[in-house]
Design an enzyme around this catalytic site. Structure first.
Site, PDB file in Angstrom:
ATOM      1  N   MET A   1      -4.040  -6.923  -1.219  1.00 40.29           N
ATOM      2  CA  MET A   1      -4.634  -5.601  -1.203  1.00 40.29           C
ATOM      3  C   MET A   1      -3.561  -4.550  -0.924  1.00 40.29           C
ATOM      4  SD  MET A   1      -8.374  -6.222   0.552  1.00 40.29           S
ATOM      5  CE  MET A   1      -7.808  -7.314   1.854  1.00 40.29           C
ATOM      6  N   CYS A   2      -3.974  -3.311  -0.816  1.00 49.19           N
ATOM      7  CA  CYS A   2      -3.044  -2.187  -0.735  1.00 49.19           C
ATOM      8  C   CYS A   2      -2.659  -1.890   0.710  1.00 49.19           C
ATOM      9  CB  CYS A   2      -3.687  -0.955  -1.366  1.00 49.19           C
ATOM     10  SG  CYS A   2      -4.381  -1.274  -3.006  1.00 49.19           S
TER      11      CYS A   2
END
Length: 282
Positions: A1-2
């Site tokens: 994920m970011c």
């Protein structure tokens, strides 16, 4: 994920130090290589830079690392794609106008089966779950307050009510700002700290860089930094509790609230707490 990076300040401040370490995670110390973006507020409007190249390779990111743009509110994002193509329209942060101000949003996480009905006023340009969530949040603000701009406390209360519902679809950590303040919410992982007088040196984790802030600040300066993972190794970072919303203004956390997510965790650990039905606020 970011990964997310936010900054909220008492006086206009540049983010070059924090961004220098943060951007290393886009291919050097981590693999968040699917684009980046950063927004700098100047009153009601902002300078928004996005690129579908990684923050390690992008010439725009190199500009940000070396050009001290000063702002009271900044939101940055490095992307590791889970939904949506790697292109500009899917690069965070996202921007929309509401009540005569720019609103900026960046999300860390992955939402599944999240397809809310939108009014059409705020329509996703790309095809990420993150931008859909942003449009939905803004729709809910308009549904609640109409054409009269609410106070920051009113926005905070509505976000605290709506965010857990979105988080039921997966991981929902975000930073949101309208240039007046910065709202942050975490289900899994966010950290924050405040730098203020008397300032001390800080040393980045991801690159061998140290700054003695006492040499480049004044007593009037105060800076709150919010990030997915701590950026420095010699400062005390505070982790968000699961389901915690924090409102930052003038470089400090002015409101905290635990949503029902944290309450459920507490109740699981101590059943005697189940009589508590309202969110814990302090």
């Amino acid at each position: 994920m970011c990964q997310l990076l936010g900054m909220n300040c008492a006086t206009p401040t540049d983010i070059t130090f924090s961004f220098r370490g943060f951007s290393q995670r886009a291919g050097i110390t981590s693999d968040h290589c699917d684009g980046f973006g950063i927004a700098f507020f100047e009153d009601k409007a902002c300078r928004l830079f996005v690129d579908n190249q990684s923050a390690v390779e992008s010439p725009i990111a190199e500009l940000i690392r070396n050009y001290p743009i000063k702002s009271r509110n900044v939101i940055a994002h490095i992307r590791k794609a889970t939904q949506g193509k790697i292109n500009l329209e899917n690069s965070h942060p996202f921007s929309r106008e509401l009540w005569g101000r720019q609103w900026i949003f960046a999300h860390n996480g992955d939402l599944h089966d999240f397809d809310p009905v939108l009014s059409g006023r705020f329509t996703p340009v790309g095809n990420t779950d993150s931008e859909r969530a942003f449009c939905y949040l803004l729709d809910q603000l308009v549904n609640k307050f109409g054409y009269i701009e609410p106070s920051l406390d009113q926005v905070f209360d509505l976000l605290t009510d709506i965010s857990p519902r979105i988080a039921e679809h997966g991981t929902f950590n975000f930073c949101l700002s309208n240039g007046q303040a910065l709202f942050s919410y975490a289900i899994t992982k966010l950290h924050w700290l405040v730098r203020e007088y008397p300032f001390k040196p800080a040393q980045l984790i991801d690159i061998d860089v140290e700054v003695d802030f006492s040499q480049v600040t004044t007593a009037e300066d105060r800076v709150a930094v919010i990030t997915t993972e701590p950026l420095t190794q010699n400062e005390a970072w505070t982790a968000f509790a699961p389901g915690e919303m924090i409102l930052f203004q003038y470089g400090k956390a002015i409101r905290h609230q635990m949503t029902h997510v944290e309450r459920l965790i507490r109740e699981a650990k101590d059943p005697s707490l189940k009589r508590v039905t309202k969110a814990d606020q302090y």
